[in-house]
Write a protein that holds these residues in place. Structure first.
Motif, PDB file in Angstrom:
ATOM      1  N   LEU A  17       0.824  -1.204   0.000  1.00  0.00           N
ATOM      2  CA  LEU A  17       0.000   0.000   0.000  1.00  0.00           C
ATOM      3  C   LEU A  17       0.865   1.263   0.000  1.00  0.00           C
ATOM      4  N   ARG A  18       1.976   1.230   0.700  1.00  0.00           N
ATOM      5  CA  ARG A  18       2.865   2.395   0.734  1.00  0.00           C
ATOM      6  C   ARG A  18       3.439   2.679  -0.655  1.00  0.00           C
ATOM      7  N   ALA A  19       3.842   1.650  -1.387  1.00  0.00           N
ATOM      8  CA  ALA A  19       4.377   1.847  -2.739  1.00  0.00           C
ATOM      9  C   ALA A  19       3.298   2.360  -3.674  1.00  0.00           C
ATOM     10  N   ALA A  20       2.085   1.839  -3.553  1.00  0.00           N
ATOM     11  CA  ALA A  20       0.981   2.305  -4.397  1.00  0.00           C
ATOM     12  C   ALA A  20       0.653   3.760  -4.092  1.00  0.00           C
ATOM     13  N   THR A  21       0.685   4.123  -2.816  1.00  0.00           N
ATOM     14  CA  THR A  21       0.417   5.505  -2.429  1.00  0.00           C
ATOM     15  C   THR A  21       1.480   6.432  -3.003  1.00  0.00           C
ATOM     16  N   ALA A  22       2.726   6.008  -2.972  1.00  0.00           N
ATOM     17  CA  ALA A  22       3.806   6.819  -3.544  1.00  0.00           C
ATOM     18  C   ALA A  22       3.604   6.986  -5.048  1.00  0.00           C
ATOM     19  N   GLY A  23       3.174   5.937  -5.731  1.00  0.00           N
ATOM     20  CA  GLY A  23       2.906   6.031  -7.160  1.00  0.00           C
ATOM     21  C   GLY A  23       1.779   6.996  -7.465  1.00  0.00           C
ATOM     22  N   LEU A  24       0.739   6.950  -6.661  1.00  0.00           N
ATOM     23  CA  LEU A  24      -0.378   7.880  -6.861  1.00  0.00           C
ATOM     24  C   LEU A  24       0.053   9.314  -6.605  1.00  0.00           C
ATOM     25  N   ARG A  25       0.856   9.528  -5.570  1.00  0.00           N
ATOM     26  CA  ARG A  25       1.347  10.881  -5.296  1.00  0.00           C
ATOM     27  C   ARG A  25       2.184  11.403  -6.453  1.00  0.00           C
ATOM     28  N   HIS A  26       2.997  10.528  -7.029  1.00  0.00           N
ATOM     29  CA  HIS A  26       3.826  10.929  -8.168  1.00  0.00           C
ATOM     30  C   HIS A  26       2.955  11.374  -9.339  1.00  0.00           C
ATOM     31  N   ALA A  49      -5.361   0.002 -13.030  1.00  0.00           N
ATOM     32  CA  ALA A  49      -4.642  -0.963 -12.192  1.00  0.00           C
ATOM     33  C   ALA A  49      -4.731  -0.573 -10.717  1.00  0.00           C
ATOM     34  N   HIS A  50      -4.583   0.718 -10.420  1.00  0.00           N
ATOM     35  CA  HIS A  50      -4.708   1.184  -9.039  1.00  0.00           C
ATOM     36  C   HIS A  50      -6.117   0.942  -8.513  1.00  0.00           C
ATOM     37  N   LEU A  51      -7.120   1.267  -9.314  1.00  0.00           N
ATOM     38  CA  LEU A  51      -8.506   1.106  -8.859  1.00  0.00           C
ATOM     39  C   LEU A  51      -8.850  -0.357  -8.604  1.00  0.00           C
ATOM     40  N   THR A  52      -8.415  -1.255  -9.491  1.00  0.00           N
ATOM     41  CA  THR A  52      -8.734  -2.671  -9.278  1.00  0.00           C
ATOM     42  C   THR A  52      -7.971  -3.235  -8.084  1.00  0.00           C
ATOM     43  N   ALA A  53      -6.752  -2.735  -7.840  1.00  0.00           N
ATOM     44  CA  ALA A  53      -6.006  -3.178  -6.659  1.00  0.00           C
ATOM     45  C   ALA A  53      -6.701  -2.692  -5.382  1.00  0.00           C
ATOM     46  N   ARG A  56      -9.743  -4.869  -4.756  1.00  0.00           N
ATOM     47  CA  ARG A  56      -9.423  -6.146  -4.100  1.00  0.00           C
ATOM     48  C   ARG A  56      -9.116  -5.938  -2.622  1.00  0.00           C
ATOM     49  N   LEU A  57      -8.369  -4.868  -2.304  1.00  0.00           N
ATOM     50  CA  LEU A  57      -8.005  -4.597  -0.917  1.00  0.00           C
ATOM     51  C   LEU A  57      -9.245  -4.318  -0.070  1.00  0.00           C
ATOM     52  N   ARG A  69     -17.567  -6.551  13.034  1.00  0.00           N
ATOM     53  CA  ARG A  69     -18.178  -5.223  12.904  1.00  0.00           C
ATOM     54  C   ARG A  69     -19.029  -5.151  11.641  1.00  0.00           C
ATOM     55  N   PRO A  70     -20.234  -5.709  11.656  1.00  0.00           N
ATOM     56  CA  PRO A  70     -21.066  -5.742  10.449  1.00  0.00           C
ATOM     57  C   PRO A  70     -21.408  -4.360   9.887  1.00  0.00           C
ATOM     58  N   ALA A  71     -21.605  -3.367  10.743  1.00  0.00           N
ATOM     59  CA  ALA A  71     -21.951  -2.034  10.250  1.00  0.00           C
ATOM     60  C   ALA A  71     -20.780  -1.428   9.476  1.00  0.00           C
ATOM     61  N   ALA A  72     -19.575  -1.587   9.999  1.00  0.00           N
ATOM     62  CA  ALA A  72     -18.392  -1.090   9.295  1.00  0.00           C
ATOM     63  C   ALA A  72     -18.194  -1.844   7.984  1.00  0.00           C
ATOM     64  N   ALA A  73     -18.465  -3.129   8.002  1.00  0.00           N
ATOM     65  CA  ALA A  73     -18.322  -3.935   6.783  1.00  0.00           C
ATOM     66  C   ALA A  73     -19.303  -3.486   5.706  1.00  0.00           C
ATOM     67  N   ARG A  74     -20.494  -3.043   6.090  1.00  0.00           N
ATOM     68  CA  ARG A  74     -21.455  -2.541   5.094  1.00  0.00           C
ATOM     69  C   ARG A  74     -20.920  -1.291   4.408  1.00  0.00           C
ATOM     70  N   HIS A  75     -20.267  -0.425   5.165  1.00  0.00           N
ATOM     71  CA  HIS A  75     -19.659   0.772   4.563  1.00  0.00           C
ATOM     72  C   HIS A  75     -18.518   0.382   3.621  1.00  0.00           C
ATOM     73  N   LEU A  76     -17.729  -0.592   4.032  1.00  0.00           N
ATOM     74  CA  LEU A  76     -16.657  -1.064   3.159  1.00  0.00           C
ATOM     75  C   LEU A  76     -17.231  -1.715   1.899  1.00  0.00           C
ATOM     76  N   ALA A  77     -18.352  -2.396   2.035  1.00  0.00           N
ATOM     77  CA  ALA A  77     -18.996  -2.993   0.861  1.00  0.00           C
ATOM     78  C   ALA A  77     -19.487  -1.909  -0.100  1.00  0.00           C
ATOM     79  N   ALA A  78     -19.971  -0.806   0.441  1.00  0.00           N
ATOM     80  CA  ALA A  78     -20.392   0.313  -0.407  1.00  0.00           C
ATOM     81  C   ALA A  78     -19.187   0.906  -1.129  1.00  0.00           C
ATOM     82  N   ALA A  79     -18.071   1.042  -0.423  1.00  0.00           N
ATOM     83  CA  ALA A  79     -16.846   1.540  -1.055  1.00  0.00           C
ATOM     84  C   ALA A  79     -16.376   0.570  -2.132  1.00  0.00           C
ATOM     85  N   HIS A  80     -16.513  -0.712  -1.878  1.00  0.00           N
ATOM     86  CA  HIS A  80     -16.160  -1.768  -2.829  1.00  0.00           C
ATOM     87  C   HIS A  80     -16.940  -1.583  -4.126  1.00  0.00           C
ATOM     88  N   THR A  81     -18.236  -1.330  -4.006  1.00  0.00           N
ATOM     89  CA  THR A  81     -19.085  -1.132  -5.190  1.00  0.00           C
ATOM     90  C   THR A  81     -18.688   0.140  -5.930  1.00  0.00           C
TER      91      THR A  81
END
Length: 142
Positions: A17-26, A49-53, A56-57, A69-81
């Motif tokens: 994740l740190r390497a991907a973040t550095a790539g996005l900053r660049h 490639a960044h979006l699909t990675a 998956r994350l 934490r089902p409530a937090a997982a629902r928010h993550l599922a929305a972000a996933h979509t």
């Protein structure tokens, strides 16, 4: 002063994740520095490639979070979509740009330009199969 736990967590929990973040900053600095001009296919390929990675994350995080934490997982599922919707739009934009050769259509049997191991279309098809197992068409359209 408190220690920056975000930096510690990014390095231990998800080492890439740190390497991907550095790539996005660049790329962000590169486009913010001046008039970058119109986007081209290689930039959209990298963005896809960044979006699909990230897709998956977030999927993995939602799976591990759901039992405790089902409530937090629902928010993550929305972000996933939403990440899927963004990747799908970037893929569509990729094919609307002029191709270096051919008509630029998405044909897995005829690879578009780019590295033969991971083209945007192959990556997108793999992501389609993953999203269809967990998400309904109605969820994706909303």
């Amino acid at each position: 002063m408190l220690p920056d736990t975000r930096r510690d967590l990014a390095g231990t929990a998800h080492p890439y994740l740190r390497a991907a973040t550095a790539g996005l900053r660049h790329h962000t600095r590169e486009t913010a520095g001046g008039a970058p001009g119109p986007v081209d296919r290689p930039h959209l390929d990298v963005l896809h490639a960044h979006l699909t990675a990230l897709h998956r994350l977030v999927d993995q995080l939602a799976e591990h979070t759901h039992p405790e934490r089902p409530a937090a997982a629902r928010h993550l599922a929305a972000a996933h979509t939403r990440l899927w919707q963004a990747a799908d739009s970037v893929h569509a934009a990729f094919h609307l740009l002029p191709a270096a050769f051919g008509d630029g259509a998405c044909r897995p049997e005829r690879l578009p330009e780019g590295p033969p191991v991971l083209t945007i279309c192959q990556r997108h098809l793999a992501a389609v199969h993953a999203i269809r197992r967990k998400t309904t068409a109605a969820d994706l359209a909303s």
